[in-house]
Enzyme design. Structure first.
Site, short mmCIF file in Angstrom:
data_model
loop_
_atom_site.label_atom_id
_atom_site.label_comp_id
_atom_site.label_asym_id
_atom_site.label_seq_id
_atom_site.Cartn_x
_atom_site.Cartn_y
_atom_site.Cartn_z
N ASN A 84 0.87 -1.17 0.00
CA ASN A 84 0.00 0.00 0.00
C ASN A 84 0.92 1.23 0.00
OD1 ASN A 84 -1.80 2.04 0.50
ND2 ASN A 84 -2.72 1.09 2.32
N ARG A 91 -2.59 -2.14 -3.44
CA ARG A 91 -3.77 -1.30 -3.28
C ARG A 91 -3.64 -0.15 -4.28
NH1 ARG A 91 -4.98 3.40 0.94
NH2 ARG A 91 -7.17 3.67 0.44
N HIS A 119 -12.49 3.33 -0.30
CA HIS A 119 -12.53 2.35 0.79
C HIS A 119 -13.28 1.08 0.37
CE1 HIS A 119 -12.34 5.85 3.94
NE2 HIS A 119 -11.12 5.39 3.71
N ARG A 150 -10.90 16.09 6.72
CA ARG A 150 -11.68 16.50 5.54
C ARG A 150 -13.08 16.93 5.95
NH1 ARG A 150 -10.32 11.11 2.95
NH2 ARG A 150 -8.18 11.36 2.22
N GLU A 170 -8.21 -4.71 5.31
CA GLU A 170 -8.04 -4.44 3.88
C GLU A 170 -6.90 -5.26 3.29
OE1 GLU A 170 -8.46 -0.13 5.08
OE2 GLU A 170 -9.05 0.06 3.00
#
Ligand code: AMP
Length: 411
Positions: free
Chosen positions: A12, A104, A193, A254, A397
């Protein structure tokens, strides 16, 4: 690939970081528990700086966590350093047991609806998507090229964050803007996601003892980045992130949903540049913008001390979450489960309690003592009488990327 090649390296790559896990897929299938099949995990951070840091934990050998500091110039050097660490534990990347490397990749656009073996054409398409994922895809591409150079003979697989959301109906994926302009610039809602939403929705069905095809789930992935999704019978029908990961829930840094006119206003009235607004909304908003902290633990501590700003930030965060639970209940029609996951969702009992509070008419409730249990396992936190199961389902993940990669190279 040799018959005993059962290992997958998951990479990742971020702009200045590289996270990795080496998994043995034979062991992940034959045993349970979060550590199943994990041979080594680690992270290189501050790549390109003087004080880069590599943290490596060799789980297979039960060895101590090793930490090294010192300049690591780029992703190539980072992956070489990781390979050296793995070799020290007898887990070198030259091993015939390594079946594939799973990457990823944040943005797969509309083209990539499933994990994909990377060739030049795939890499070119990931590159073509850079304008819609300028913060993420370039780092992913660097990671892929670096791994290809290290093991050119090995299948490299891209697992896209957007893929799970490509099942969204057109009416959920399109913004209500001029169609020609939108299409010319590939402006639509992609969602992110996805690997987590896929994994958690499936695990939630498993927890209920049901086939994913029979279950409607609202997944709340609440980490530093946060997103919600509505999953009907295993297929995503709506998600809160859009063209970029900026849309939707209030996140660590965010803003999530905002009137787009705020951006014109900031430029016209506050004299901010395009980049200033980008940084404001992506890095200086959300919880950190509201109260100066983006760690939910710290926010809860401040609330306990009577801090009003922290309280308001928490309330705004919860209010947005509730709106999405309501919206996705309407989208799904029938909700079987609400699943909380990621750093906040898995650990912050007060967030789960507050998000579900007052939703009894919708069949949702949280049992205080079940909610207080700390565990790394999927679990229900709703009382027996509740019509909708409320669950905590730890995401994984890396395992999902490894499983998708392994399944593809063995297909
Ligand atoms: P993630 O992006 O999934 O790694 O989530 C990171 C976030 O999870 C942190 O910024 C914290 O806000 C939150 N978090 C992690 N551990 C806890 C905890 N024990 N209690 C509350 N929040 C937590």
């Amino acid at each position: 690939m040799t018959a005993n090649a059962t290992r997958v390296l998951v990479l990742n790559s971020g702009s200045s970081s590289l996270k990795y896990q080496l998994l043995d897929m034979h062991d992940t299938q034959s045993s349970s528990g979060s550590a199943a099949g994990r041979l080594a995990v680690g992270l290189v951070e501050r790549i390109g700086e003087e004080n880069s840091r590599l943290v490596h934990t060799p789980l297979a050998t039960g060895g101590e966590r090793r930490e090294t500091e010192g300049a690591i110039a780029d992703h190539t050097a980072a992956l070489k350093a990781v390979a050296a660490e793995l070799a020290t534990d007898g887990l070198g990347l030259d091993s015939p047991e390594l079946a594939a490397i799973g990457h990823r990749v944040v943005h797969g656009g509309l083209k990539f609806t499933a994990p994909t073996v990377i060739d030049d054409a795939v890499l070119a398409e990931i590159e073509r998507l850079v304008p819609v994922a300028p913060l993420h895809n370039p780092a992913n591409i660097t990671g892929i090229k670096t791994a290809q150079a290290l093991r050119p003979d090995l299948p490299q697989v891209a697992v896209f964050d957007t893929a799970f959301h490509t099942t969204m109906p057109e009416y959920a994926a399109r913004y209500a803007i001029d169609v020609e302009t939108a299409d010319a610039h590939r402006i639509r809602r992609y969602g992110f996601h996805g690997t987590s939403h896929a994994y958690v929705s499936r695990k939630t069905a498993e927890l209920l003892g049901k086939d994913p095809a029979e279950v409607n789930v609202i997944v709340l992935h609440l980490g530093n980045g946060a997103s919600a999704s509505a999953v009907a019978g295993g297929r995503c029908v709506d998600t809160s992130m859009g063209l970029t990961p900026l849309e939707g829930l209030v996140m660590g840094t965010r803003s999530g949903d905002i009137d787009p006119a705020v951006t014109f206003h900031l430029k016209r009235v506050a004299g901010m540049s395009e980049d200033d607004v980008d940084v404001l909304l992506n890095k200086k908003s959300g919880l950190i913008g509201l109260c100066g902290d983006n760690d939910m633990r710290e926010i809860r501590r401040r609330i306990d001390e009577g801090d009003e700003r922290a309280r308001l930030a928490f309330d705004i965060y919860i209010h947005r979450l509730k709106k999405y639970i309501g919206a996705y209940s309407a989208v799904l029609g029938r909700v079987d489960a609400v699943a909380f996951t990621a750093g906040v969702g898995e650990n912050a009992a007060p967030v789960r309690e507050a998000a579900i509070a007052g939703l009894e008419e919708m069949g949702m409730a949280v049992d205080a003592s079940l909610n207080a249990v700390r565990s790394g396992e999927p679990r229900l936190i709703s009382p027996e009488y509740a019509r909708v199961a409320v669950a905590v389902v730890p995401t994984d993940e890396e395992l999902e990327i490894a499983q998708q990669t392994y399944a593809l190279v063995n297909a």
